[in-house]
Design a protein around this motif. Structure first.
Motif, PDB file in Angstrom:
ATOM      1  N   ILE A  96      59.704  66.071 -34.466  1.00  0.00           N
ATOM      2  CA  ILE A  96      58.616  66.404 -34.360  1.00  0.00           C
ATOM      3  C   ILE A  96      58.567  65.128 -33.500  1.00  0.00           C
ATOM      4  N   ASN A  97      57.315  65.315 -31.934  1.00  0.00           N
ATOM      5  CA  ASN A  97      57.688  64.388 -31.000  1.00  0.00           C
ATOM      6  C   ASN A  97      59.104  63.479 -30.550  1.00  0.00           C
ATOM      7  N   PRO A  98      59.035  65.246 -29.885  1.00  0.00           N
ATOM      8  CA  PRO A  98      60.815  64.510 -29.682  1.00  0.00           C
ATOM      9  C   PRO A  98      61.146  64.036 -28.158  1.00  0.00           C
ATOM     10  N   ASP A  99      62.598  62.911 -27.861  1.00  0.00           N
ATOM     11  CA  ASP A  99      62.280  62.677 -26.967  1.00  0.00           C
ATOM     12  C   ASP A  99      63.580  62.503 -26.141  1.00  0.00           C
ATOM     13  N   ILE A 100      63.624  63.494 -24.504  1.00  0.00           N
ATOM     14  CA  ILE A 100      64.955  63.428 -24.832  1.00  0.00           C
ATOM     15  C   ILE A 100      65.643  62.587 -23.105  1.00  0.00           C
ATOM     16  N   SER A 101      66.875  62.316 -23.114  1.00  0.00           N
ATOM     17  CA  SER A 101      66.796  61.747 -21.794  1.00  0.00           C
ATOM     18  C   SER A 101      68.832  62.445 -21.323  1.00  0.00           C
ATOM     19  N   PRO A 102      69.079  62.748 -20.736  1.00  0.00           N
ATOM     20  CA  PRO A 102      70.058  63.389 -19.642  1.00  0.00           C
ATOM     21  C   PRO A 102      71.372  61.708 -20.278  1.00  0.00           C
ATOM     22  N   VAL A 103      72.272  62.494 -20.394  1.00  0.00           N
ATOM     23  CA  VAL A 103      73.524  61.256 -20.544  1.00  0.00           C
ATOM     24  C   VAL A 103      74.394  61.167 -18.957  1.00  0.00           C
ATOM     25  N   GLY A 104      74.145  60.840 -18.631  1.00  0.00           N
ATOM     26  CA  GLY A 104      75.252  60.982 -17.339  1.00  0.00           C
ATOM     27  C   GLY A 104      74.977  62.683 -16.460  1.00  0.00           C
ATOM     28  N   ALA A 105      74.969  62.850 -15.600  1.00  0.00           N
ATOM     29  CA  ALA A 105      74.226  63.686 -14.645  1.00  0.00           C
ATOM     30  C   ALA A 105      75.037  65.108 -14.807  1.00  0.00           C
ATOM     31  N   ASP A 106      76.241  65.696 -15.896  1.00  0.00           N
ATOM     32  CA  ASP A 106      76.428  66.575 -15.719  1.00  0.00           C
ATOM     33  C   ASP A 106      75.835  67.456 -15.968  1.00  0.00           C
ATOM     34  N   SER A 107      75.770  69.068 -15.154  1.00  0.00           N
ATOM     35  CA  SER A 107      75.258  70.161 -15.819  1.00  0.00           C
ATOM     36  C   SER A 107      76.150  70.787 -16.102  1.00  0.00           C
ATOM     37  N   ASP A 108      75.568  71.957 -16.262  1.00  0.00           N
ATOM     38  CA  ASP A 108      76.500  73.381 -17.067  1.00  0.00           C
ATOM     39  C   ASP A 108      75.382  74.536 -16.628  1.00  0.00           C
ATOM     40  N   GLU A 109      75.714  75.983 -16.177  1.00  0.00           N
ATOM     41  CA  GLU A 109      74.857  77.001 -16.576  1.00  0.00           C
ATOM     42  C   GLU A 109      75.345  78.324 -17.217  1.00  0.00           C
ATOM     43  N   ALA A 110      74.177  78.541 -18.501  1.00  0.00           N
ATOM     44  CA  ALA A 110      75.002  79.435 -19.443  1.00  0.00           C
ATOM     45  C   ALA A 110      73.458  80.557 -19.203  1.00  0.00           C
ATOM     46  N   TRP A 111      74.043  81.557 -20.501  1.00  0.00           N
ATOM     47  CA  TRP A 111      72.620  82.059 -20.171  1.00  0.00           C
ATOM     48  C   TRP A 111      72.248  82.161 -21.667  1.00  0.00           C
ATOM     49  N   GLU A 112      70.713  82.256 -21.188  1.00  0.00           N
ATOM     50  CA  GLU A 112      70.066  82.326 -22.328  1.00  0.00           C
ATOM     51  C   GLU A 112      68.472  83.482 -22.253  1.00  0.00           C
ATOM     52  N   GLY A 113      67.678  83.070 -24.161  1.00  0.00           N
ATOM     53  CA  GLY A 113      67.455  84.270 -23.710  1.00  0.00           C
ATOM     54  C   GLY A 113      65.779  83.800 -24.344  1.00  0.00           C
TER      55      GLY A 113
END
Ligand code: NI
Length: 182
Positions: free
Chosen positions: A82-99
């Motif tokens: 509830i009332n989430p807050d997100i922040s990235p840790v580092g700048a890495d990203s990756d790609e994956a399939w989503e639905g």
């Protein structure tokens, strides 16, 4: 509790910014969470956000237990956030399939931060404070996007990597799906 209809892309209610929950003890919040759980389970989803059932509040649910349909999906603890807050840790990203339950029958290749820190409250009002990576981090980013009116197709960078499941499979494009939806 009840299984609710899931809104589909094109419904403007999926595009608004949801409001914070003010009163964690409101019994209507408990009913909402119950309906979200029932609906997510009925759809075999990995997560669901309140606006997907037409409620503009900042509440998400996610979790994946071992599921024989998705043997490659690592378990993620069942979580009400509830009332989430997100922040990235580092700048890495990756790609994956989503639905997404709101985009049925389709899949897209989505870049996400590889590692995040997230905080929020659980259904009892206790603080959740976690660092997550990989699949777990992806699920949280996907669900929390719903609270800001963002759907995964908005995040796709390679537009040819978005389409209907049979066509993507036929073309040999679709790999393992990270967010099981249907
Ligand atoms: Ni979704």
């Amino acid at each position: 509790m009840a299984v609710r209809d899931v809104l589909r892309m094109g419904d403007p209610r999926l595009r608004r910014k949801s409001d914070p929950v003010d009163d964690i003890s409101d019994s209507a919040l408990g009913d909402l969470i119950g309906d979200m759980l029932d609906t997510m389970r009925a759809c075999d989803g990995a997560g669901i956000a309140a606006p997907q059932i037409g409620v503009p509040l900042r509440v998400v649910i996610f979790g994946v237990e071992s599921n024989p349909r998705y043997p490659d999906a690592p378990p993620v603890p069942m979580t009400v956030l509830i009332n989430p807050d997100i922040s990235p840790v580092g700048a890495d990203s990756d790609e994956a399939w989503e639905g997404c339950l709101s985009v049925p029958g389709m899949r897209g290749l989505v870049p996400r931060f590889s590692r995040i820190h997230y905080r929020g409250l659980d259904a009892a009002g206790q603080l959740i404070d976690r660092t997550a990576d990989g699949f777990h981090a992806r699920v949280v980013q996907h669900e929390c996007d719903h609270l800001d009116g963002v759907l995964y197709p908005d995040r796709i960078e390679k537009k040819q990597m978005f389409g209907f499941i049979p066509e993507l499979l036929e073309a040999g494009l679709l790999g393992p799906v990270e967010l099981p939806a249907e």
